[in-house]
Write a protein that holds these residues in place. Structure first.
Motif, PDB file in Angstrom:
ATOM      1  N   HIS A  73      30.838 -15.611 -59.008  1.00 55.02           N
ATOM      2  CA  HIS A  73      29.742 -16.233 -58.280  1.00 55.02           C
ATOM      3  C   HIS A  73      29.786 -17.758 -58.455  1.00 55.02           C
ATOM      4  N   TYR A  74      30.026 -18.193 -59.669  1.00 57.87           N
ATOM      5  CA  TYR A  74      30.083 -19.629 -59.986  1.00 57.87           C
ATOM      6  C   TYR A  74      31.165 -20.333 -59.160  1.00 57.87           C
ATOM      7  N   PHE A  75      32.352 -19.740 -59.122  1.00 61.98           N
ATOM      8  CA  PHE A  75      33.450 -20.382 -58.376  1.00 61.98           C
ATOM      9  C   PHE A  75      33.180 -20.351 -56.870  1.00 61.98           C
ATOM     10  N   GLU A  76      32.619 -19.239 -56.416  1.00 67.44           N
ATOM     11  CA  GLU A  76      32.298 -19.156 -54.979  1.00 67.44           C
ATOM     12  C   GLU A  76      31.265 -20.220 -54.594  1.00 67.44           C
ATOM     13  N   GLN A  77      30.291 -20.410 -55.470  1.00 64.74           N
ATOM     14  CA  GLN A  77      29.281 -21.457 -55.225  1.00 64.74           C
ATOM     15  C   GLN A  77      29.922 -22.843 -55.141  1.00 64.74           C
ATOM     16  N   ASP A  79      32.747 -23.411 -53.858  1.00 58.09           N
ATOM     17  CA  ASP A  79      33.726 -23.349 -52.763  1.00 58.09           C
ATOM     18  C   ASP A  79      35.159 -23.228 -53.244  1.00 58.09           C
ATOM     19  N   GLU A  80      35.355 -22.559 -54.361  1.00 55.59           N
ATOM     20  CA  GLU A  80      36.720 -22.308 -54.831  1.00 55.59           C
ATOM     21  C   GLU A  80      37.065 -20.860 -54.523  1.00 55.59           C
ATOM     22  N   PRO A  81      38.084 -20.629 -53.678  1.00 59.31           N
ATOM     23  CA  PRO A  81      38.473 -19.244 -53.423  1.00 59.31           C
ATOM     24  C   PRO A  81      38.890 -18.564 -54.723  1.00 59.31           C
ATOM     25  N   VAL A  82      38.353 -17.386 -54.975  1.00 59.86           N
ATOM     26  CA  VAL A  82      38.638 -16.707 -56.254  1.00 59.86           C
ATOM     27  C   VAL A  82      38.900 -15.219 -56.015  1.00 59.86           C
ATOM     28  N   VAL A  83      39.859 -14.679 -56.765  1.00 58.94           N
ATOM     29  CA  VAL A  83      40.190 -13.252 -56.683  1.00 58.94           C
ATOM     30  C   VAL A  83      40.208 -12.706 -58.108  1.00 58.94           C
ATOM     31  N   LEU A  84      39.624 -11.522 -58.297  1.00 64.70           N
ATOM     32  CA  LEU A  84      39.657 -10.896 -59.626  1.00 64.70           C
ATOM     33  C   LEU A  84      40.840  -9.938 -59.695  1.00 64.70           C
ATOM     34  N   MET A  85      41.607 -10.027 -60.786  1.00 68.54           N
ATOM     35  CA  MET A  85      42.805  -9.180 -60.891  1.00 68.54           C
ATOM     36  C   MET A  85      42.939  -8.521 -62.262  1.00 68.54           C
ATOM     37  N   ASN A  86      43.448  -7.321 -62.214  1.00 72.19           N
ATOM     38  CA  ASN A  86      43.912  -6.669 -63.426  1.00 72.19           C
ATOM     39  C   ASN A  86      45.365  -6.335 -63.126  1.00 72.19           C
ATOM     40  N   ALA A  87      46.227  -7.289 -63.469  1.00 70.19           N
ATOM     41  CA  ALA A  87      47.629  -7.169 -63.056  1.00 70.19           C
ATOM     42  C   ALA A  87      48.324  -6.019 -63.770  1.00 70.19           C
ATOM     43  N   LYS A  88      47.906  -5.755 -64.979  1.00 68.12           N
ATOM     44  CA  LYS A  88      48.539  -4.682 -65.746  1.00 68.12           C
ATOM     45  C   LYS A  88      48.403  -3.349 -65.015  1.00 68.12           C
ATOM     46  N   HIS A  89      47.240  -3.145 -64.381  1.00 67.07           N
ATOM     47  CA  HIS A  89      47.013  -1.888 -63.677  1.00 67.07           C
ATOM     48  C   HIS A  89      46.996  -2.075 -62.167  1.00 67.07           C
TER      49      HIS A  89
END
Ligand code: G4P
Length: 282
Positions: A73-77, A79-89
């Motif tokens: 939410h903070y990054f979106e506010q 205006d920073e495009p953000v993606v959440l990842m769990n690369a291991k899975h």
């Protein structure tokens, strides 16, 4: 905290990233979801020029889900495009590809207007050591094609790996040396493994970790170390944990070195559960 830095290495790595950025349309900046601020290097802002960037918060499986959502939410506010990842899975890869395509669209349209058709989007991954760069490249590419490790990039001769018919990723990730003046940032990088253990004073780092856990995750400490009450002072808590885990020297005193290793290992292998060491309001 005593951490030995090599300014020469840092400058070289930055120059390499700067060179690589010239060849790409979109930069994917990886940050550790447990420390989304400390694991970013502000030098990237200076060298990005006009390249679009997406921030991928990786290792979300190791972070506190509520805190990660607050970060998103903070990054979106901001205006920073953000993606959440769990690369291991392999979670979040599709979303990352989508975001890279979206950010590259203006560039692709401008190329098409110039008559350049079917040029793949070129992306590169950057981040501090051990954040998960090679893992994310492997996920994007779908096979174990990526070279792993934090090796110098430009000198090895780079190749493009195919993500899809429309997108390539540079095979060697860009290393951003961690940068900090604030010792707390150094501790966080050390705890999460971005700074090599041999450069650390273990007890200092682990004392900081214990204090953070005491403040934010006391129940996790009680449960893991079978403590009904937690001493209020960090050092006493350190000692109590050492005693519970049998980290003792001759005479019955606590071996803080050994206790520090145990606690750090527990944190890194998630024996203490998912934990975040930074919150947006910090
Ligand atoms: P780097 O290129 O940035 O240096 O990092 P790399 O991909 O080598 O990843 C560093 C470690 O972080 C690896 O663990 C990797 O498996 C782990 N990792 C990467 N992304 C994630 C994630 O989203 N979640 C979790 N839990 N771990 C992640 P390792 O212990 O060094 O090796 P291994 O466990 O893969 O054998």
């Amino acid at each position: 905290m005593t951490i030995q830095w090599f300014p020469g290495h840092m400058a070289k790595a930055t120059r390499e990233v700067q060179e690589l950025i010239k060849r790409v349309d979109v930069v994917v900046e990886l940050a550790d979801a447990r420390i989304p601020q400390a694991s970013r290097n502000p030098v990237l802002d200076d060298i990005l020029s006009d390249r679009p960037r997406v921030l991928a918060l990786v290792k979300t499986d190791m972070a506190d889900e509520t805190v990660t959502k607050a970060w998103q939410h903070y990054f979106e506010q901001n205006d920073e495009p953000v993606v959440l990842m769990n690369a291991k899975h392999n979670q979040g890869t599709g979303k990352l590809v989508q975001e890279v395509k979206r950010l590259a669209q203006p560039k692709m349209e401008s190329l098409q207007k110039k008559g350049i058709q079917n040029r793949s989007i070129r992306a590169m991954i950057v981040g501090v050591p051990n954040v998960g760069k090679s893992t994310v490249i492997n996920r994007l590419v779908g096979k174990n094609q990526a070279k792993t490790g934090n090796k110098p990039a430009v000198t090895q001769g780079n190749h493009w790996l195919k993500v899809s018919n429309q997108m390539d990723v540079l095979d060697t990730p860009g290393i951003l040396w961690p940068k900090f003046e604030d010792p707390e940032v150094g501790y966080k990088l050390a705890i999460t493994g971005a700074i090599k253990d041999e450069r650390l004073v273990f007890e200092d780092v682990v004392l900081y970790l214990i204090q953070q856990l005491h403040k934010w995750y006391p129940e996790a400490l009680k449960e893991r170390y079978n403590l009904s009450e937690l001493p209020s002072e960090g050092v006493e808590l350190f000692e109590a944990i050492g005693r519970k885990r049998g980290c003792l020297i001759a005479g019955g005193d606590v071996d803080f070195d050994q206790a520090a290793e145990v606690i750090l290992r527990d944190f890194r292998s998630q024996k203490l559960g998912p934990i975040s060491l930074e919150k947006p309001k910090d």
